[in-house]
Design a protein around this motif. Structure first.
Motif, PDB file in Angstrom:
ATOM      1  N   ARG A 362       0.815  -1.219   0.000  1.00  0.00           N
ATOM      2  CA  ARG A 362       0.000   0.000   0.000  1.00  0.00           C
ATOM      3  C   ARG A 362       0.847   1.267   0.000  1.00  0.00           C
ATOM      4  NH1 ARG A 362      -2.759   0.476   4.724  1.00  0.00           N
ATOM      5  NH2 ARG A 362      -1.636  -1.172   5.803  1.00  0.00           N
ATOM      6  N   ALA A 363       2.161   1.108   0.153  1.00  0.00           N
ATOM      7  CA  ALA A 363       3.048   2.267   0.258  1.00  0.00           C
ATOM      8  C   ALA A 363       3.473   2.765  -1.120  1.00  0.00           C
ATOM      9  CB  ALA A 363       4.285   1.892   1.074  1.00  0.00           C
ATOM     10  N   ASN A 364       3.732   4.069  -1.210  1.00  0.00           N
ATOM     11  CA  ASN A 364       4.320   4.628  -2.435  1.00  0.00           C
ATOM     12  C   ASN A 364       5.592   5.416  -2.150  1.00  0.00           C
ATOM     13  OD1 ASN A 364       3.299   6.996  -1.311  1.00  0.00           O
ATOM     14  ND2 ASN A 364       1.683   7.263  -2.842  1.00  0.00           N
ATOM     15  N   CYS A 365       6.089   5.275  -0.891  1.00  0.00           N
ATOM     16  CA  CYS A 365       7.308   5.987  -0.528  1.00  0.00           C
ATOM     17  C   CYS A 365       7.867   5.435   0.777  1.00  0.00           C
ATOM     18  CB  CYS A 365       7.038   7.486  -0.379  1.00  0.00           C
ATOM     19  SG  CYS A 365       5.931   7.887   0.998  1.00  0.00           S
ATOM     20  N   LEU A 366       9.106   5.833   1.076  1.00  0.00           N
ATOM     21  CA  LEU A 366       9.717   5.609   2.381  1.00  0.00           C
ATOM     22  C   LEU A 366       9.925   6.963   3.045  1.00  0.00           C
ATOM     23  CD1 LEU A 366      12.485   2.922   1.661  1.00  0.00           C
ATOM     24  CD2 LEU A 366      10.364   2.587   2.937  1.00  0.00           C
ATOM     25  N   ILE A 367       9.538   7.060   4.307  1.00  0.00           N
ATOM     26  CA  ILE A 367       9.729   8.281   5.080  1.00  0.00           C
ATOM     27  C   ILE A 367      10.986   8.111   5.920  1.00  0.00           C
ATOM     28  CG2 ILE A 367       8.735   9.811   6.816  1.00  0.00           C
ATOM     29  CD1 ILE A 367       5.971   8.579   6.007  1.00  0.00           C
ATOM     30  N   SER A 368      11.903   9.050   5.815  1.00  0.00           N
ATOM     31  CA  SER A 368      13.174   8.967   6.533  1.00  0.00           C
ATOM     32  C   SER A 368      13.131   9.854   7.779  1.00  0.00           C
ATOM     33  CB  SER A 368      14.319   9.411   5.614  1.00  0.00           C
ATOM     34  OG  SER A 368      15.535   9.452   6.321  1.00  0.00           O
ATOM     35  N   ILE A 369      13.379   9.230   8.943  1.00  0.00           N
ATOM     36  CA  ILE A 369      13.472   9.963  10.204  1.00  0.00           C
ATOM     37  C   ILE A 369      14.903   9.826  10.705  1.00  0.00           C
ATOM     38  CG2 ILE A 369      12.514  10.307  12.504  1.00  0.00           C
ATOM     39  CD1 ILE A 369      10.448  10.645  10.289  1.00  0.00           C
ATOM     40  N   PRO A 370      15.674  10.908  10.752  1.00  0.00           N
ATOM     41  CA  PRO A 370      17.104  10.815  11.049  1.00  0.00           C
ATOM     42  C   PRO A 370      17.422  10.168  12.394  1.00  0.00           C
ATOM     43  CG  PRO A 370      16.568  12.966  10.152  1.00  0.00           C
ATOM     44  CD  PRO A 370      15.264  12.282  10.425  1.00  0.00           C
ATOM     45  N   GLU A 371      18.647   9.692  12.478  1.00  0.00           N
ATOM     46  CA  GLU A 371      19.150   8.937  13.638  1.00  0.00           C
ATOM     47  C   GLU A 371      18.950   9.673  14.959  1.00  0.00           C
ATOM     48  OE1 GLU A 371      23.688   7.896  14.973  1.00  0.00           O
ATOM     49  OE2 GLU A 371      23.162   7.540  12.872  1.00  0.00           O
ATOM     50  N   ALA A 372      19.282  10.951  15.002  1.00  0.00           N
ATOM     51  CA  ALA A 372      19.260  11.697  16.261  1.00  0.00           C
ATOM     52  C   ALA A 372      17.867  12.195  16.652  1.00  0.00           C
ATOM     53  CB  ALA A 372      20.219  12.874  16.191  1.00  0.00           C
ATOM     54  N   VAL A 373      16.928  12.162  15.713  1.00  0.00           N
ATOM     55  CA  VAL A 373      15.595  12.729  15.962  1.00  0.00           C
ATOM     56  C   VAL A 373      14.755  11.740  16.775  1.00  0.00           C
ATOM     57  CG1 VAL A 373      13.438  13.444  14.861  1.00  0.00           C
ATOM     58  CG2 VAL A 373      15.641  14.151  13.895  1.00  0.00           C
ATOM     59  N   GLU A 374      14.039  12.278  17.777  1.00  0.00           N
ATOM     60  CA  GLU A 374      13.145  11.450  18.593  1.00  0.00           C
ATOM     61  C   GLU A 374      11.677  11.744  18.325  1.00  0.00           C
ATOM     62  OE1 GLU A 374      14.331  11.982  22.646  1.00  0.00           O
ATOM     63  OE2 GLU A 374      16.007  10.574  22.456  1.00  0.00           O
ATOM     64  N   THR A 375      11.365  12.994  18.027  1.00  0.00           N
ATOM     65  CA  THR A 375       9.971  13.380  17.825  1.00  0.00           C
ATOM     66  C   THR A 375       9.849  14.238  16.574  1.00  0.00           C
ATOM     67  OG1 THR A 375       9.507  13.363  20.194  1.00  0.00           O
ATOM     68  CG2 THR A 375       7.986  14.603  18.795  1.00  0.00           C
ATOM     69  N   VAL A 376       8.845  13.898  15.751  1.00  0.00           N
ATOM     70  CA  VAL A 376       8.485  14.720  14.593  1.00  0.00           C
ATOM     71  C   VAL A 376       7.027  15.127  14.783  1.00  0.00           C
ATOM     72  CG1 VAL A 376       8.295  14.883  12.090  1.00  0.00           C
ATOM     73  CG2 VAL A 376      10.068  13.436  13.106  1.00  0.00           C
TER      74      VAL A 376
END
Length: 387
Positions: A362-376
């Motif tokens: 069902r996906a059409n992409c990958l969302i990248s959350i960087p290594e150091a990030v804890e909350t978006v």
């Protein structure tokens, strides 16, 4: 373990060294150019009409509201023609502009009268609806660069410049080796403790999307001797060997040890990312080896992030979009989440565990959350890798 950015740079610094070949332009789509290509001629090669209409001298309209028709020039007309002063020439799209003409009036704005052609409205300026020679591209200008993907548009552009052949990078030969004693082929009865092999199908299909037909596709159980034999066979027969499973630290994970025994030099083993943390990358001479985690989601993610660069000679395409909802994680790993671009935002799909392949369908992409990030936070921009 190394960071995702370090792993990416290491892969980019070890691209395959492949030969080139000349092929006919009709077979070039999906290949990559082996050289920079310059235009051998200008386009258009001559001044031509951009519309169906009437060629005139702009100043003649100041002397008369009506111009008599003196001739007709169709597309493909090869004989040089001069416009008689004070007249108009019927002309068609792509036809060479008569000498002396400097403007073309669209046929919709021309009305025949007993005395000649009436123009309403009159063209506002000289040079209307004319394509100057070289206005598309000039001789010697760069058409495409080395490594560029040849698309249908590129094929059309090259054909319009007179190319019947093009020099392309040979497609790499690729061997696929799936591992695991628990894995069996689809179509056979499923017994207790067994699962069907999806990685073989995944890798074969995604390579074919890249224009590559694997030349060797094999499965081996968790047996070190058999594994070594298949690794050596894959290295012998291919430029790129892709192995799934057996690359972590379990008692039956023999891949890293057998790659070393086969003479493969490890470039890295382990990346601070999720999924795909046990990823292995190595080389033997000019040949490359990827060892991917056995979970099918990890296999797909690692292909999109790393192997696609190797077989397509370009960086993955990322863009930034606002996240549709808050997201939280622990610091320490770059997360790649299956997402869905919905309008002007991107949603994180449910079911992110690395064994749940259904979410990828069902996906059409990958969302990248960087290594150091804890909350978006909701609405915050995130990097999105489009499939």
């Amino acid at each position: 373990m190394i960071s995702f950015s370090e792993a990416t740079q290491l892969v980019k610094s070890h691209f395959l060294e492949l030969k080139s070949e000349r092929i006919t332009i009709d077979k070039a789509v999906g290949h990559h150019s082996a050289v920079d290509i310059q235009a051998p001629l200008s386009l258009p090669p001559f001044v031509q009409s951009a519309v169906d209409g009437y060629a005139i001298r702009f100043l003649d309209l100041d002397a008369s509201d009506v111009l008599p028709l003196s001739d007709e020039v169709a597309a493909g007309y090869t004989k040089a023609h001069s416009l008689m002063p004070g007249t108009a020439v019927r002309i068609f799209t792509g036809a060479p502009l008569p000498l002396g003409a400097d403007t073309v009036v669209m046929q919709e704005f021309v009305r025949p009268t007993p005395k000649g052609l009436s123009f309403n409205p009159r063209p506002e300026k000289k040079g209307t609806h004319i394509r100057q020679a070289g206005s598309h591209i000039k001789k010697g200008e760069l058409v495409i660069v080395k490594g560029q993907l040849i698309t249908p548009a590129v094929v059309g552009h090259l054909s319009g410049l007179g190319f019947s052949e093009v020099e392309v990078i040979q497609r790499p030969s690729v061997a696929i080796l799936t591992t695991g004693s628990e894995v069996i082929a689809p179509g056979t009865p499923l017994t207790d403790g067994k699962i069907y092999d999806s990685n073989k199908a995944i890798l074969s299909a995604i390579l074919k999307e890249c224009g590559i037909s694997p030349n060797l596709v094999t499965h081996v159980i968790d047996n070190s001797d058999q594994l070594l034999t298949e690794i050596e066979k894959g290295l012998e027969k291919s430029d790129l060997l892709i192995i799934t499973g057996g690359i972590s630290v379990g008692d039956f994970d023999y891949v890293a040890a057998m790659l070393k025994k086969a003479g493969v030099e490890k470039i890295f083993h382990g990346v601070k990312q999720k999924p795909g943390k046990p990823l292995y990358f190595g080389k033997k001479g000019v040949k490359l080896v990827f060892g991917l985690p056995g979970n099918p989601v990890s296999t797909l993610v690692c292909f999109h992030l790393y192997i696609s660069m190797v077989v397509q000679y370009r960086d993955p395409l990322y863009l930034q979009l606002p996240l549709a909802a808050d997201f939280h994680k622990k610091a320490g790993l770059t997360h790649f989440l299956r997402g869905f671009i919905n309008g002007h935002q991107v949603e994180i799909l449910s079911g992110q565990e690395s064994h749940i392949l259904h979410t990828f369908t069902r996906a059409n992409c990958l969302i990248s959350i960087p290594e150091a990030v804890e909350t978006v936070a909701k609405g915050e921009l995130v990097d999105v890798r489009i499939f």
